[in-house]
Motif scaffolding. Structure first.
Motif, mmCIF file in Angstrom:
data_model
loop_
_atom_site.group_PDB
_atom_site.id
_atom_site.type_symbol
_atom_site.label_atom_id
_atom_site.label_comp_id
_atom_site.label_asym_id
_atom_site.label_seq_id
_atom_site.Cartn_x
_atom_site.Cartn_y
_atom_site.Cartn_z
ATOM 1 N N ALA A 139 0.834 -1.204 0.000
ATOM 2 C CA ALA A 139 0.000 0.000 0.000
ATOM 3 C C ALA A 139 0.872 1.259 0.000
ATOM 4 C CB ALA A 139 -0.922 -0.004 1.215
ATOM 5 N N TYR A 140 2.137 1.109 0.428
ATOM 6 C CA TYR A 140 3.061 2.235 0.474
ATOM 7 C C TYR A 140 3.883 2.358 -0.811
ATOM 8 C CZ TYR A 140 2.154 2.410 5.503
ATOM 9 O OH TYR A 140 1.539 2.522 6.726
ATOM 10 N N CYS A 141 3.714 1.433 -1.710
ATOM 11 C CA CYS A 141 4.558 1.368 -2.903
ATOM 12 C C CYS A 141 4.458 2.634 -3.757
ATOM 13 C CB CYS A 141 4.187 0.131 -3.722
ATOM 14 S SG CYS A 141 5.376 -0.282 -5.015
ATOM 15 N N ASP A 142 3.256 3.083 -4.021
ATOM 16 C CA ASP A 142 3.071 4.246 -4.900
ATOM 17 C C ASP A 142 3.708 5.506 -4.325
ATOM 18 O OD1 ASP A 142 1.754 2.738 -6.758
ATOM 19 O OD2 ASP A 142 -0.264 3.350 -6.143
ATOM 20 N N SER A 143 3.489 5.753 -3.043
ATOM 21 C CA SER A 143 4.026 6.975 -2.442
ATOM 22 C C SER A 143 5.549 6.941 -2.390
ATOM 23 C CB SER A 143 3.455 7.177 -1.036
ATOM 24 O OG SER A 143 3.744 6.078 -0.193
ATOM 25 N N VAL A 144 6.107 5.790 -2.079
ATOM 26 C CA VAL A 144 7.564 5.637 -2.024
ATOM 27 C C VAL A 144 8.174 5.880 -3.409
ATOM 28 C CG1 VAL A 144 9.371 3.884 -1.873
ATOM 29 C CG2 VAL A 144 7.751 4.141 -0.001
ATOM 30 N N GLN A 145 7.544 5.312 -4.420
ATOM 31 C CA GLN A 145 8.079 5.463 -5.774
ATOM 32 C C GLN A 145 7.925 6.896 -6.279
ATOM 33 O OE1 GLN A 145 6.927 2.551 -8.661
ATOM 34 N NE2 GLN A 145 7.110 0.845 -7.246
ATOM 35 N N GLN A 146 6.798 7.507 -5.981
ATOM 36 C CA GLN A 146 6.551 8.863 -6.455
ATOM 37 C C GLN A 146 7.585 9.840 -5.907
ATOM 38 O OE1 GLN A 146 2.630 10.309 -5.571
ATOM 39 N NE2 GLN A 146 2.892 12.206 -6.717
ATOM 40 N N ILE A 147 7.878 9.702 -4.618
ATOM 41 C CA ILE A 147 8.849 10.605 -3.994
ATOM 42 C C ILE A 147 10.260 10.331 -4.518
ATOM 43 C CG2 ILE A 147 9.918 11.317 -1.819
ATOM 44 C CD1 ILE A 147 7.252 10.504 -0.448
ATOM 45 N N SER A 148 10.641 9.054 -4.560
ATOM 46 C CA SER A 148 12.018 8.714 -4.916
ATOM 47 C C SER A 148 12.342 8.963 -6.385
ATOM 48 C CB SER A 148 12.316 7.254 -4.550
ATOM 49 O OG SER A 148 11.408 6.365 -5.172
#
Length: 228
Positions: free
Chosen positions: A78-87
């Motif tokens: 569930a955290y995958c999208d936010s982690v990828q978007q920021i990085s």
């Protein structure tokens, strides 16, 4: 990516005041400071093509990784999208396999054909130790340990990558639901690698051969040659 995200999720569950996203990005920052890479590629186990089965699922009649906690995995990803978007804003590239797995992509990325300078694979997954070569080291962040050709035997107990793959195939892998030979633990597996496996029964040889096909990351391209 998946390996790191699971570890960050676990730390967050113990210390919820520190967000998963912060833990993920801070881990990458520490790695970048340590290894000073020109490029950072983050490979994920979440596949683009979720309708087709990869060859490991086919070879094991769907048993491969069936013991994994799918409910927990859903919470982690569930955290995958936010982690990828920021990085992505930090210049980190994210790769998702089609029907293969992250390990297969990493194996391909570190192959002799592509590696033209020193490469570091970051993971606590022991399967990736088979990628050690003169141009590639494996860093285990859980143990703060760099595995190279120089200390490969000391760390794995085997002389080379081929022997290591055989060792893993004899033991099997409980985390992936791959059964090894009955009664064969680490000590016995190492002895079998040294002694040779010519004396194994036909049924045992079948198990080992099948496990090599599942564990050896160089085999994946034979099953899905068009993916890479």
């Amino acid at each position: 990516g998946s390996n790191l995200l699971h570890r960050c999720f676990w730390v967050n569950s113990v210390r919820p005041t520190i967000s998963v996203e912060y833990l993920f990005l801070n881990s990458i920052k520490k790695l970048a400071s340590r290894f000073k890479p020109d490029d950072i590629l983050c490979v994920w186990d979440t596949r683009k093509n979720k309708t087709d089965k990869n060859y490991r699922q086919i070879l094991t009649d769907g048993a491969y990784k069936q013991t994994r906690d799918r409910e927990k995995s859903a919470k982690v990803y569930a955290y995958c999208d936010s982690v990828q978007q920021i990085s992505r804003h930090l210049g980190i590239a994210h790769l998702h396999p089609d029907v293969l797995e992250a390990d297969d992509y990493i194996g391909w990325l570190t192959s002799d054909r592509l590696v033209t300078h020193n490469t570091v694979v970051v993971s606590s997954d022991s399967d990736l130790l088979q990628l050690c070569s003169p141009g590639c080291i494996v860093y285990n962040p859980m143990k703060d340990l760099e595995i190279t050709c120089s200390n490969f035997r000391e760390i794995t107990g085997t002389n080379n990558v081929k022997d290591f793959i055989l060792f893993k195939s004899l033991m099997g892998d409980k985390s992936d639901n791959i059964e090894g030979l009955s009664g064969v633990g680490k000590k016995r597996a190492l002895n079998l690698v040294r002694e040779g496996i010519a004396h194994l029964s036909t049924s045992q040889s079948v198990i080992v051969s099948k496990n090599i096909e599942l564990i050896d990351l160089s085999k994946s391209k034979n099953h899905h040659p068009n993916e890479t």
